[in-house]
Every structure is written in structure tokens, then in C-alpha cells.
Scaffold this active site. Sequence first.
Site, PDB file in Angstrom:
ATOM      1  N   HIS A   1      46.984  36.861  33.560  1.00 12.83           N
ATOM      2  CA  HIS A   1      45.477  37.270  33.440  1.00 12.83           C
ATOM      3  C   HIS A   1      45.234  37.965  32.467  1.00 12.83           C
ATOM      4  O   HIS A   1      46.351  39.466  32.168  1.00 12.83           O
ATOM      5  CB  HIS A   1      45.118  37.518  35.076  1.00 12.83           C
ATOM      6  CG  HIS A   1      45.388  38.766  35.612  1.00 12.83           C
ATOM      7  ND1 HIS A   1      44.735  39.792  35.289  1.00 12.83           N
ATOM      8  CD2 HIS A   1      46.563  38.218  36.479  1.00 12.83           C
ATOM      9  CE1 HIS A   1      46.052  41.050  36.371  1.00 12.83           C
ATOM     10  NE2 HIS A   1      46.676  39.912  36.386  1.00 12.83           N
TER      11      HIS A   1
HETATM   12  O1  LIG Z   1      49.061  48.973  41.703  1.00 11.33           O
HETATM   13  P1  LIG Z   1      48.357  47.665  41.657  1.00 11.33           P
HETATM   14  O2  LIG Z   1      47.341  47.427  42.963  1.00 11.33           O
HETATM   15  O3  LIG Z   1      47.675  47.629  40.477  1.00 11.33           O
HETATM   16  O4  LIG Z   1      49.204  46.449  41.539  1.00 11.33           O
HETATM   17  C1  LIG Z   1      48.995  45.143  41.956  1.00 11.33           C
HETATM   18  C2  LIG Z   1      49.978  44.657  40.856  1.00 11.33           C
HETATM   19  O5  LIG Z   1      49.228  44.748  39.513  1.00 11.33           O
HETATM   20  P2  LIG Z   1      50.662  45.462  38.710  1.00 11.33           P
HETATM   21  O6  LIG Z   1      51.436  46.550  39.471  1.00 11.33           O
HETATM   22  O7  LIG Z   1      51.593  44.458  38.306  1.00 11.33           O
HETATM   23  O8  LIG Z   1      49.502  46.140  37.533  1.00 11.33           O
HETATM   24  C3  LIG Z   1      49.077  43.002  40.610  1.00 11.33           C
HETATM   25  O9  LIG Z   1      49.538  42.807  39.689  1.00 11.33           O
HETATM   26  P3  LIG Z   1      48.597  41.271  38.882  1.00 11.33           P
HETATM   27  O10 LIG Z   1      49.689  40.841  37.570  1.00 11.33           O
HETATM   28  O11 LIG Z   1      48.011  40.352  39.144  1.00 11.33           O
HETATM   29  O12 LIG Z   1      47.274  42.493  37.883  1.00 11.33           O
HETATM   30  C4  LIG Z   1      49.263  42.719  42.000  1.00 11.33           C
HETATM   31  O13 LIG Z   1      48.718  41.143  41.924  1.00 11.33           O
HETATM   32  C5  LIG Z   1      48.405  43.254  42.985  1.00 11.33           C
HETATM   33  O14 LIG Z   1      49.151  42.422  44.215  1.00 11.33           O
HETATM   34  C6  LIG Z   1      49.617  44.206  42.532  1.00 11.33           C
HETATM   35  O15 LIG Z   1      50.545  44.212  42.638  1.00 11.33           O
HETATM   36  P4  LIG Z   1      51.610  44.927  44.181  1.00 11.33           P
HETATM   37  O16 LIG Z   1      52.969  44.421  44.597  1.00 11.33           O
HETATM   38  O17 LIG Z   1      50.440  44.746  45.486  1.00 11.33           O
HETATM   39  O18 LIG Z   1      50.937  46.126  44.081  1.00 11.33           O
END
Ligand SMILES: O=P(O)(O)O[C@H]1[C@H](OP(=O)(O)O)[C@@H](OP(=O)(O)O)[C@H](O)[C@@H](O)[C@H]1OP(=O)(O)O
Length: 456
Positions: A51
Site C-alpha cells: 500500500h
Molecule cells: O511498528 P508499526 O506499528 O508501524 O508496524 C506495523 C507495520 O508497519 P511496518 O513495521 O511494516 O512499517 C504494518 O505493516 P504495513 O506494511 O501494513 O505498514 C503492519 O501491518 C502492522 O501490523 C504493524 O506491524 P507489527 O508487526 O504489528 O508491528
Amino acid sequence: SSSGQWREASPPWAQYYGTKMRYEDVAGSGPGSSRALGGCQALQLNALIRHGTRYPTRKNVPAMKRVHRLIRERADRGLGLVRALADWHMWYDERMDGHLHPLGVTDMSGLAERLSRCFPEIFSPRRDWNRRLKFVSSSKHRCVNSTRAFIQALERLLEPGGRAQPGGRWEVDDTLLRFFDHCHRYIQSVDRNQTAMRQVQRFLQGPEMGAVIANMARKLGIGPENITTDMVQATFYLCTFEYVLKDVVSPWCDVFDKEDVEKLEYWGDLKHYWKRSYGHKINGLSSYNLFQDIFQHLDQAVEESERGEYISHTAVLRFGHAETLLPILTLMGYFKDKNPLLADNFAEQKNRKFRSGRISPFAANLIFVLYRCEKAQDLAEKYKLQLLLNEKPLPFLHNGDSVAGYGEVKSHYEHALEVRSFDNVCEDNILFIFIFFLLLLLLFSIYCKETNLVLQ
Ligand SMILES: O=P(O)(O)O[C@H]1[C@H](OP(=O)(O)O)[C@@H](OP(=O)(O)O)[C@H](O)[C@@H](O)[C@H]1OP(=O)(O)O
């Protein structure tokens, strides 16, 4: 910039924002999908797209508010930085909940425009593009809205008169795009297993994080014992999102020095390495269903082409998450370092291949381009595959080229394409054994009935 145009310069820390990096800070100024093969016709664009730019998740905002409150309580100390942070307006809200930001819509429109310009044969004839293009999305709103933005951009590009079926059509399929939520073995052994992330926990208690906290405490005039790692992460996310969403280098970034942000980036990479990549074998294996879906659609295009038939899907465009993309690249063997990322080898991993932000920024995309080359001498040369990551050629690991014979690629990934080798990858052994014994009992009861045996 807010217009979403490609930014020239980016602030000093922008390359350390991990998977919250803006696409153009990774793809370079004005990426343009590079075609590899003159003289060949692109038959199918088979893509996995993260996304676009999003707001912070619901999980992050409370910690951001806590650290801002702590600083405001000390604002009377009059320290320049503390005063600047205390005066900064907290505008983040839990209701943002990781929703797609308007810049994320721009990310998707830009990608749609560049791909349709680079591969015109995929997106034309215009009359029936919205039938030949297949869109699949994760159920998460940021992915659904990214899909919508991509389709609406195509409508503007391909149907200037707005004659296409408004809004296009897409399906939601979480077993494909959020496979980690449906892989029992992954859930049990990684997602719900505290010990699976022990390297991350050790890093947070290690010397590198201690130095970051000490530096932050010194700059803010707060005792280090009052600064938690959640607050460090929240402060770094404030620095990150102020730049990513508002194109501002906020005072939150002044809390850190270069050595600090390098460690904070490593913290994010450790999380993705152990939760989504080489840390645990099941992380890559759990994406087998999606990997096989990619090749099933490529196979279908080759078969239709060989039969001289219409290609049903000239593009298959899937919209998922960083945690959709990273496991696929892991299953394919990309960005694997000689040594694992550990809590205690940050210094030796400074030049690591596994930098999650450079692999999967917002709007990241992995695209398999299938070509048909008429001048080919034999079938092996007739169909070729090109791999693009963030619109740049990604060399195949078996030949080092960004283009390879389709059959050659399939045989290289035979281990991941043979359905039988993946049966029960995600089923838990216990469940499997239970089903096995149930079947045995059923067969035994049938046997008894057939032979009129009465169980004593
Ligand atoms: O630390 P956050 O809450 O931002 O982590 C998100 C994930 O973001 P990312 O660490 O990949 O930047 C998010 O991935 P995204 O691709 O949808 O932005 C994920 O969906 C969300 O559940 C958080 O991941 P987590 O593994 O639960 O920390």
C-alpha cells in the site's frame, strides 16, 4: 513535497526510516520502469504492491502522546530543544489507525501512470482494460484504498472520457495477501511465540540502545531511567512521520544523532528479519500459496499464448503489506546476509543486504514481467521473465541477469512451486496427527462393519 512530486533532497535521516521510507527516497528521483527486452512483447504484468504512504498505526500514537506529555512537563527547563518540542502541536490521533494518507493515493497514481506508460501493450486495447486486469487486495483499509487509487488512476489514463465502469472491480483475498494470519504453524511458532523475537528483545537491552537512551536523556534533560524503548521508538516515529507526511524536518529529529538512527534502523530490520524473513524458516515458507498464485497466472498466460488464445489477464495486481512482500523475497532467497542479524552483531552488519526500508518502503512493488519473443529459436527462449523491485531490475539469483527464460526460472524455484512439497507447511503437526488418527479410527470402524466384527 505535498504535491507528491519527486523530492530532490531528503533530510539526513530519511534513509534510516526503515519500512516507513517514502518510495521516491528508495526508488530514486522519478523511477521509470525499465523494460529489458526490445523485440519482445510483454504478455503479463504480475505484481505484488505494498500500500502507499500511511498514517501511524493505532499502536504507535499513545506512545507518541506519552513522550510529548513527558517533555511538556519539563518545558520550564528552558532548554532550546525541549522548548521547541513542548511547543510542537501534537496532531496524531489513534483514529488515524494506519489509514492511507493522501500521499499514498499519489504513490499509487504515479505507479499506475509509469507502468501504463512503460507497458502500453499490457494496458491496451483500452476498450476492455478493466476486464483483462485483475486486482486483488488485502482486507486492510490501506490496501483497499490503494487498490481504488490505482484503478481510478488507470480510469483517468485509459478512459479520459470516464467511460470505464467506475471504480473498477477487485477482490479481497487475505489467504493470499495476509497469509501470515492463516498459517497455523507461523502463528504458533512465531506470531504468538515470545521467544521467536528474543534477538529483538536482547538488542533493546543491549549497549547500542543504552547509548541511544543516554544521548536522548542528555539532550532532553530527563533521567535515562525515565526513558523507555517505546518512547525512543515513538520519538523516532514522530521524526519519521513529520517528514514522510508533511515534508518537514521536525525538532523530533534533533533528539538523535547519526549513530542513533543507524541503531534505530537496525532495530526495525531485526524485527522484520525475525518476524518476516530469514530468522525463522516458516516466515518465507508461509508465503508459498502467494508464490504459487503468481506462477499459476504466469503459466496460464503462457498456455493461452501457445494456443494462440486471448490472454485472460494481462495484469494481476495484488495490494498487500510490507509483511506480504518480505516473506516472498525471503522464499526466493533475496537479501540474505552471510550471517544472521543478531542482537550483538550490529557493528559487523553495517553493510548488510537486509535493509527492510530499501526493500519495502511505502508503495514498494515486486513485478514479474512475462515476455513473448517471436525471434526465439526454441520454446525455452520464447518466453522470458523479467523481475523488477521498486521499478528497478532485480537480477535472478541463478544467472545474475534481470531477464531469464521462463522455464529456467520455474526449474530454479521448483522446490517452492511443487504443491506436494508444501502440503501441511502451515498445518501444525498436532492437528495433522489428530486428523490422521481420526481417519485411522474411521477406517477401522468401516473394516469392523464390513467383517461384522463386534468390538468387544
Ligand atoms: O511498528 P508499526 O506499528 O508501524 O508496524 C506495523 C507495520 O508497519 P511496518 O513495521 O511494516 O512499517 C504494518 O505493516 P504495513 O506494511 O501494513 O505498514 C503492519 O501491518 C502492522 O501490523 C504493524 O506491524 P507489527 O508487526 O504489528 O508491528
